[in-house]
Write a protein that holds these residues in place. Sequence first.
Motif, PDB file in Angstrom:
ATOM      1  N   SER A   2       0.855  -1.190   0.000  1.00 14.84           N
ATOM      2  CA  SER A   2       0.000   0.000   0.000  1.00 14.84           C
ATOM      3  C   SER A   2       0.888   1.236   0.000  1.00 14.84           C
ATOM      4  O   SER A   2       2.110   1.162   0.197  1.00 14.84           O
ATOM      5  CB  SER A   2      -0.890   0.004   1.238  1.00 14.84           C
ATOM      6  N   ALA A   3       0.267   2.414  -0.191  1.00 18.88           N
ATOM      7  CA  ALA A   3       1.032   3.662  -0.163  1.00 18.88           C
ATOM      8  C   ALA A   3       1.624   3.912   1.216  1.00 18.88           C
ATOM      9  O   ALA A   3       2.723   4.457   1.352  1.00 18.88           O
ATOM     10  CB  ALA A   3       0.135   4.822  -0.582  1.00 18.88           C
ATOM     11  N   LYS A   4       0.915   3.513   2.272  1.00 16.36           N
ATOM     12  CA  LYS A   4       1.420   3.732   3.630  1.00 16.36           C
ATOM     13  C   LYS A   4       2.661   2.890   3.882  1.00 16.36           C
ATOM     14  O   LYS A   4       3.611   3.350   4.517  1.00 16.36           O
ATOM     15  CB  LYS A   4       0.326   3.402   4.638  1.00 16.36           C
ATOM     16  N   GLY A  37       5.565   4.501   2.600  1.00 21.39           N
ATOM     17  CA  GLY A  37       5.888   5.770   3.249  1.00 21.39           C
ATOM     18  C   GLY A  37       5.523   6.989   2.440  1.00 21.39           C
ATOM     19  O   GLY A  37       6.034   8.080   2.698  1.00 21.39           O
ATOM     20  N   ILE A  38       4.597   6.855   1.475  1.00 21.84           N
ATOM     21  CA  ILE A  38       4.224   8.005   0.640  1.00 21.84           C
ATOM     22  C   ILE A  38       2.815   8.485   0.940  1.00 21.84           C
ATOM     23  O   ILE A  38       2.302   9.360   0.240  1.00 21.84           O
ATOM     24  CB  ILE A  38       4.371   7.667  -0.860  1.00 21.84           C
ATOM     25  N   ALA A  39       2.180   7.929   1.975  1.00 20.65           N
ATOM     26  CA  ALA A  39       0.854   8.397   2.404  1.00 20.65           C
ATOM     27  C   ALA A  39       0.708   8.080   3.882  1.00 20.65           C
ATOM     28  O   ALA A  39       1.339   7.145   4.400  1.00 20.65           O
ATOM     29  CB  ALA A  39      -0.265   7.747   1.603  1.00 20.65           C
ATOM     30  N   GLU A  40      -0.114   8.868   4.576  1.00 16.77           N
ATOM     31  CA  GLU A  40      -0.296   8.668   6.012  1.00 16.77           C
ATOM     32  C   GLU A  40      -1.098   7.404   6.303  1.00 16.77           C
ATOM     33  O   GLU A  40      -0.846   6.687   7.244  1.00 16.77           O
ATOM     34  CB  GLU A  40      -1.005   9.876   6.624  1.00 16.77           C
ATOM     35  N   ASP A  41      -2.115   7.162   5.516  1.00  9.97           N
ATOM     36  CA  ASP A  41      -2.916   5.952   5.720  1.00  9.97           C
ATOM     37  C   ASP A  41      -3.380   5.446   4.358  1.00  9.97           C
ATOM     38  O   ASP A  41      -3.377   6.166   3.363  1.00  9.97           O
ATOM     39  CB  ASP A  41      -4.111   6.214   6.638  1.00  9.97           C
ATOM     40  N   ALA A  42      -3.782   4.199   4.321  1.00 11.66           N
ATOM     41  CA  ALA A  42      -4.245   3.588   3.076  1.00 11.66           C
ATOM     42  C   ALA A  42      -5.179   2.445   3.425  1.00 11.66           C
ATOM     43  O   ALA A  42      -4.917   1.651   4.329  1.00 11.66           O
ATOM     44  CB  ALA A  42      -3.068   3.094   2.253  1.00 11.66           C
ATOM     45  N   SER A  43      -6.273   2.358   2.703  1.00 13.10           N
ATOM     46  CA  SER A  43      -7.263   1.313   2.982  1.00 13.10           C
ATOM     47  C   SER A  43      -6.997   0.049   2.185  1.00 13.10           C
ATOM     48  O   SER A  43      -7.696  -0.952   2.355  1.00 13.10           O
ATOM     49  CB  SER A  43      -8.668   1.838   2.651  1.00 13.10           C
ATOM     50  N   GLY A  44      -6.021   0.085   1.316  1.00 13.98           N
ATOM     51  CA  GLY A  44      -5.714  -1.093   0.515  1.00 13.98           C
ATOM     52  C   GLY A  44      -4.456  -0.890  -0.286  1.00 13.98           C
ATOM     53  O   GLY A  44      -3.648   0.013  -0.019  1.00 13.98           O
ATOM     54  N   LEU A  45      -4.282  -1.739  -1.296  1.00 15.52           N
ATOM     55  CA  LEU A  45      -3.090  -1.650  -2.130  1.00 15.52           C
ATOM     56  C   LEU A  45      -3.073  -0.348  -2.916  1.00 15.52           C
ATOM     57  O   LEU A  45      -4.123   0.224  -3.228  1.00 15.52           O
ATOM     58  CB  LEU A  45      -3.058  -2.831  -3.102  1.00 15.52           C
ATOM     59  N   LEU A  46      -1.872   0.120  -3.233  1.00 17.84           N
ATOM     60  CA  LEU A  46      -1.706   1.279  -4.091  1.00 17.84           C
ATOM     61  C   LEU A  46      -1.917   0.820  -5.531  1.00 17.84           C
ATOM     62  O   LEU A  46      -1.088   0.104  -6.108  1.00 17.84           O
ATOM     63  CB  LEU A  46      -0.310   1.877  -3.916  1.00 17.84           C
ATOM     64  N   VAL A  47      -3.049   1.196  -6.110  1.00 17.78           N
ATOM     65  CA  VAL A  47      -3.392   0.764  -7.464  1.00 17.78           C
ATOM     66  C   VAL A  47      -2.739   1.713  -8.462  1.00 17.78           C
ATOM     67  O   VAL A  47      -2.930   2.932  -8.400  1.00 17.78           O
ATOM     68  CB  VAL A  47      -4.915   0.732  -7.660  1.00 17.78           C
ATOM     69  N   LEU A  48      -1.981   1.138  -9.403  1.00 19.99           N
ATOM     70  CA  LEU A  48      -1.268   1.920 -10.399  1.00 19.99           C
ATOM     71  C   LEU A  48      -2.062   1.967 -11.705  1.00 19.99           C
ATOM     72  O   LEU A  48      -2.935   1.125 -11.948  1.00 19.99           O
ATOM     73  CB  LEU A  48       0.112   1.301 -10.651  1.00 19.99           C
ATOM     74  N   PRO A  49      -1.773   2.951 -12.568  1.00 20.35           N
ATOM     75  CA  PRO A  49      -2.478   3.016 -13.855  1.00 20.35           C
ATOM     76  C   PRO A  49      -2.252   1.749 -14.682  1.00 20.35           C
ATOM     77  O   PRO A  49      -1.265   1.017 -14.523  1.00 20.35           O
ATOM     78  CB  PRO A  49      -1.851   4.240 -14.521  1.00 20.35           C
TER      79      PRO A  49
END
Length: 786
Positions: free
Chosen positions: A121-123, A126-138
Amino acid sequence: MQFSESWLRTFVNPSLSSDALAHLLTMAGLEVEELNPVAPDFTEVVVARVESVIKHPDADRLNICQVVLAAGVKAQIVCGAPNVAAGLKVPCALPGAVLPGNFKIKTARVRGIESAGMLCSAKELGIAEDASGLLVLPEDAPVGVSIREYLDLDDHLYTLKLTPNRADCLSLVGIAREVAALTGASVVYPATPAVPVTDDARRAVRLDAPAACPRYCGRVIRGVNAKAPTPEWMRRRLERSGLRSVSALVDVTNYVLLELGQPLHAFDNARLTGDIHARLAAPGEKLTLLNGQEVALTDDILVIADESKVLAMAGVMGGEESAITLETLDVFLESAFFAPRAIAGRARRYNFSSDASHRYERGVDWGNCANALERATALILELCGGKAGPVTEAGAALPETKAVRLRLTRLKKVLGVRFTFEQVAVFLERLALAFVREGDDFIVTPPSYRFDIEIEEDLIEEVARLYGYDQIPGHAPQGRLAMLPQAENRRPLYRVRQQLADRGFQEVINFAFVPEAWEQDFAANAHPVRLANPIASQLAVMRSTLFGGLIENLAANLKRKQSRVRLFELGRCFTQTGSADYAQPWRLAALAYGTAQPEGWGRDNRPVDFFDLKADLESLFAADLSFSRLDHPALHPGRAASIRLSGREIGCLGELHPQWAQKYDLPAAPIVFEIDLDAVTQVAIPAYAEVSKFQPVIRDLAIVVDQSLVLEDILKGMKVHAPPQVCDIQLFDIYQGKGIPEGRKSLAFRIVMQDTQRTLLDADIDAVVAKITAYLEQNFQAQLRT
């Protein structure tokens, strides 16, 4: 001003590290307040595609994923993210990766199933404070590429703390201009060619307040797709500049604002009626802003309006009624120049601010309006489609750019560096400052974006910035030192302070601004000097006495359990002497509270009284002071005296009035005095007097006088009328009682006599006593006590 380093380097790319670039900008006057990486350090994380997802047989919340890591390379990874699905492209940490927080990834078994990596995930990156799931890419993210490279996570964020005069650096182009000038690197500006006109839709523009809005450009763009997505590169640059992505149309205006420094606004063209007017608000007009705040407009607020309503606060914020939405089809795009004085303070008046008002208040490049409009139009057509109408422009008298003379001689005198004409010419060319030569002088015409260049010193500063402040040699100043004359009849203030400190007092410094109640209580001053713009509502008048500050200091010390307090203050007081004349005399005041002496085993705890402070006061004067009864609004009746020096009243001394002691929560009343400072600092010039070699003679003289007579008058008269052989006369006893008639009192004086030429004989002594006795009998009806 926050921006991304990678975005800046698309315009200018000097061969400097991030830290070196930050130091260069700071030394050039563009202080880098913060320099932070976009993401913390981590390794071995790549773009991966989830090929398939099946449920974990032994865990309800876990999934077994088959993940493509590169061409022909797959791995099985157990994942608990709720949004994992086949076909997604996500970051994948490979075995051996080290994530932020020193979290190491390795092949492991999760509930009996082998997992070779972790989907992130973004969290977790270390690129976001919180994340509810995986960092989805284009969908077009290339599989196998490092996520740091793909998301440009090796980027840095700069935060500049700009001074108000450098509004030209509130944009990426402005900062790139500075970096190019400082380093000599080439700079590439964004192309802003005129967009082909493919539609005839237009709106006329009327400048009803030309001084406030001397230039306004507008264009209608029809058939846009407001629901078009904002591309990732634009969203990333906006977010790293501190702006969130809203919609493609809004994002374009914000992007051009950051890129070129020109605020833009997009109206929903379908909600506009007739021509566009730049005018001052009419009384009673109201506007609901984009932030939902409804404001009542005043007649000094510049607004953008159509034929029927107000659309926006010019240069501050648009209105909600004409705002674009996801259903908008036609847009009217605004790019204007508003005079700084017409915008300054308007947003703060309504307790908010905006990026547009921040720039317009400081000055926006009036020569960039059309370019910014073309740049925004091109981006809108690229992202949202549509047809562009012709540009409508209305203009009036624009700010005049005055030429400024720079003299080489003045440059050397100010900076202490000898520059050649060629050196200075190079600096000016790098700054894009056009000039012509007149002898050894430069006649410089600043460009439209440099509002801050108005006088010769501004150009000297520019040369110093490019030359380098750290390159300017530091020469020690040289000059003649001479002792200042000090008048013999003036006592320095430091001696006054030292004398009071030697007697146990501590100096305080208080505001000259005081509450009005103090003036009424301590000076009975019904008409104090009032402040036009007080720093606080309770500090609305100027003091005419120092008593108030000392009383407040005493109260503060008592609250901190200080039982013995001795304070003094030197300061100005303020009184009005006429309709427009004011007096500002210097005064000295002191306060004593608590015991007369510091606590000690051999001392009593007698409280300080009138005579203790009187002795402290008299120690400041070489000449004798005289005291007389006084009624003063701050002091206790019967325990206050006026102070006279050589017949002139110089101040007052006494115990604080019980009324004020009670009002200001004092357990007991302090003793205070206040005198003119000039009386203390003026001293008599020492004069030679012969010292007698002969022994003194002492005689005591006791007289009976009326009880109502004042001792000071008697003593003063005796000293004045005494023969020259008398050196001193002092009172040593006062008696009333047995042997003294009622209404009378006995005063006993000690008379010291001495002659400088011979020893006094009995006859001489008797003659002196007789003369003094005769004076007392004649003037005070005194009788010798037998």
